[in-house]
Design a protein around this motif. Structure first.
Motif, mmCIF file in Angstrom:
data_model
loop_
_atom_site.group_PDB
_atom_site.id
_atom_site.type_symbol
_atom_site.label_atom_id
_atom_site.label_comp_id
_atom_site.label_asym_id
_atom_site.label_seq_id
_atom_site.Cartn_x
_atom_site.Cartn_y
_atom_site.Cartn_z
ATOM 1 N N PRO A 38 0.835 -1.209 0.000
ATOM 2 C CA PRO A 38 0.000 0.000 0.000
ATOM 3 C C PRO A 38 0.864 1.251 0.000
ATOM 4 C CG PRO A 38 -0.813 -1.592 1.599
ATOM 5 C CD PRO A 38 0.502 -2.113 1.111
ATOM 6 N N THR A 39 0.419 2.244 -0.729
ATOM 7 C CA THR A 39 1.200 3.476 -0.823
ATOM 8 C C THR A 39 1.313 4.168 0.523
ATOM 9 O OG1 THR A 39 0.440 3.731 -3.101
ATOM 10 C CG2 THR A 39 1.399 5.668 -2.044
ATOM 11 N N GLU A 40 0.241 4.108 1.322
ATOM 12 C CA GLU A 40 0.262 4.721 2.648
ATOM 13 C C GLU A 40 1.051 3.839 3.609
ATOM 14 O OE1 GLU A 40 -0.848 7.650 3.300
ATOM 15 O OE2 GLU A 40 -1.769 7.994 1.338
ATOM 16 N N ASN A 41 1.950 4.438 4.372
ATOM 17 C CA ASN A 41 2.815 3.681 5.269
ATOM 18 C C ASN A 41 2.087 3.133 6.488
ATOM 19 O OD1 ASN A 41 5.119 4.027 3.716
ATOM 20 N ND2 ASN A 41 5.612 5.990 4.691
ATOM 21 N N ASP A 47 -4.514 -5.877 5.894
ATOM 22 C CA ASP A 47 -5.772 -5.282 6.328
ATOM 23 C C ASP A 47 -6.911 -5.812 5.461
ATOM 24 O OD1 ASP A 47 -7.912 -2.948 6.114
ATOM 25 O OD2 ASP A 47 -6.827 -2.684 8.000
ATOM 26 N N PRO A 48 -8.104 -6.095 6.051
ATOM 27 C CA PRO A 48 -9.217 -6.637 5.258
ATOM 28 C C PRO A 48 -9.622 -5.751 4.092
ATOM 29 C CG PRO A 48 -9.656 -6.856 7.611
ATOM 30 C CD PRO A 48 -8.410 -6.026 7.478
ATOM 31 N N GLU A 49 -9.420 -4.431 4.213
ATOM 32 C CA GLU A 49 -9.800 -3.512 3.154
ATOM 33 C C GLU A 49 -8.605 -3.085 2.307
ATOM 34 O OE1 GLU A 49 -11.807 -0.257 4.919
ATOM 35 O OE2 GLU A 49 -13.489 -1.445 5.673
ATOM 36 N N SER A 50 -7.492 -3.818 2.428
ATOM 37 C CA SER A 50 -6.288 -3.416 1.703
ATOM 38 C C SER A 50 -6.447 -3.563 0.199
ATOM 39 C CB SER A 50 -5.089 -4.241 2.181
ATOM 40 O OG SER A 50 -5.315 -5.625 1.948
ATOM 41 N N SER A 51 -7.368 -4.448 -0.259
ATOM 42 C CA SER A 51 -7.562 -4.631 -1.694
ATOM 43 C C SER A 51 -8.169 -3.401 -2.352
ATOM 44 C CB SER A 51 -8.453 -5.845 -1.951
ATOM 45 O OG SER A 51 -9.714 -5.678 -1.328
ATOM 46 N N LEU A 52 -8.754 -2.500 -1.552
ATOM 47 C CA LEU A 52 -9.362 -1.290 -2.091
ATOM 48 C C LEU A 52 -8.390 -0.123 -2.110
ATOM 49 C CD1 LEU A 52 -12.788 -1.500 -0.207
ATOM 50 C CD2 LEU A 52 -12.220 -2.411 -2.466
ATOM 51 N N LEU A 53 -7.177 -0.333 -1.643
ATOM 52 C CA LEU A 53 -6.211 0.745 -1.530
ATOM 53 C C LEU A 53 -5.356 0.849 -2.784
ATOM 54 C CD1 LEU A 53 -5.050 0.045 2.136
ATOM 55 C CD2 LEU A 53 -6.810 1.637 1.383
ATOM 56 N N THR A 93 5.959 -0.613 10.277
ATOM 57 C CA THR A 93 6.275 -1.726 11.171
ATOM 58 C C THR A 93 6.507 -3.029 10.424
ATOM 59 O OG1 THR A 93 3.912 -2.158 11.458
ATOM 60 C CG2 THR A 93 4.972 -0.694 13.061
ATOM 61 N N GLY A 94 6.462 -3.003 9.114
ATOM 62 C CA GLY A 94 6.668 -4.211 8.330
ATOM 63 C C GLY A 94 5.374 -4.700 7.713
ATOM 64 N N HIS A 95 5.509 -5.480 6.666
ATOM 65 C CA HIS A 95 4.354 -5.999 5.936
ATOM 66 C C HIS A 95 4.588 -7.469 5.618
ATOM 67 C CE1 HIS A 95 2.896 -1.841 5.057
ATOM 68 N NE2 HIS A 95 4.186 -1.578 5.057
ATOM 69 N N TRP A 96 3.541 -8.273 5.770
ATOM 70 C CA TRP A 96 3.575 -9.667 5.337
ATOM 71 C C TRP A 96 3.020 -9.729 3.918
ATOM 72 C CZ3 TRP A 96 6.121 -13.363 7.812
ATOM 73 C CH2 TRP A 96 6.366 -13.221 9.180
ATOM 74 N N VAL A 97 3.813 -10.234 2.991
ATOM 75 C CA VAL A 97 3.400 -10.275 1.590
ATOM 76 C C VAL A 97 3.612 -11.680 1.032
ATOM 77 C CG1 VAL A 97 3.894 -7.838 1.178
ATOM 78 C CG2 VAL A 97 5.686 -9.537 0.816
#
Length: 232
Positions: A38-41, A47-53, A93-97
């Motif tokens: 996501p562009t926003e840090n 996040d459940p709504e991350s697909s809309l970002l 804080t890091g991201h799981w991808v």
């Protein structure tokens, strides 16, 4: 919302195991790559709504791998002159991808692009099949569908007369299942015919590929004498 492409990821494209990728940091250097985040840090990628970002590719440091999630933990980094330094901002804080959203610097980007294209094509194919079968399942039963009463009665009679086979308790359920499958098959034949005859009106419908039927073995053949056979 479209299905996440990581579900259709083909791991055969990966030239190394997760342990091998992380082992590249054994000499004290951090494993780097580019991840789709996501562009926003301040928004986690899970996040459940991350697909809309809004997403974009970021330079990241690969920290660890989770076998339970089958995902990599990455953290955004910034390039300072000629070296890479981990971004120590508290907001990141890091991201799981998943693997399909992580391009290692050491891997061939052309193979990675093929990997993404494979997942996207497979996703489109599966979604088209699901839409097709749901459409057939929602069709009403045609009132003039030929009856199966005589056929079901004949099959049931032969089944019950088979010695050692006890199916009286489940015979009613089996007959209902056969009837439903028969009605669905008839609806599918009608639906396929309509789609083929009116392809412009049903351009959003993709018919499943028909399986190639092997040629039947002929009952008789032409006799060939041994003298006519020549070895090359």
């Amino acid at each position: 919302a479209p299905t996440h492409p990581e579900i259709f990821d083909n791991e055969e494209y990966d030239c190394r195991t997760p342990e091998d990728w992380l082992a590249c940091s054994a000499d004290g250097k951090t494993v780097h790559g580019k991840a789709l985040l996501p562009t926003e840090n301040n928004i986690p990628s899970d996040d459940p709504e991350s697909s809309l970002l809004e997403y974009s590719w970021h330079l990241v440091a690969v920290l660890e791998f989770s076998k339970e999630k089958c995902q990599y933990l990455v953290q955004k980094v910034h390039q300072n002159t000629n070296c890479l330094e981990v971004n120590t901002l508290q907001t990141d804080t890091g991201h799981w991808v998943p693997r399909i959203r992580l391009l290692f610097i050491a891997e061939d980007p052309r193979v990675f692009v093929e990997r993404i294209q494979f997942a996207l094509r497979l996703r489109d194919k599966v979604e088209a099949l699901i839409f097709y079968h749901l459409t057939v399942d929602c069709m009403p039963t045609w009132s003039e569908t030929p009856s199966l009463i005589l056929t079901v009665y004949s099959v049931s009679k032969h089944t019950l007369s088979t010695p050692g086979l006890s199916v009286e308790k489940c015979l009613g359920d089996l007959e209902m299942e056969v009837k439903l499958d028969y009605e669905r098959t008839m609806n599918r034949m009608i639906f396929d015919k309509v789609v083929q005859s009116q392809s412009e009106d049903f351009s959003h419908i993709n018919l499943p590929e028909t399986e190639s039927v092997p040629e039947s073995v002929p009952q008789s053949g032409k006799a060939v004498s041994l003298e006519s056979i020549t070895l090359s």
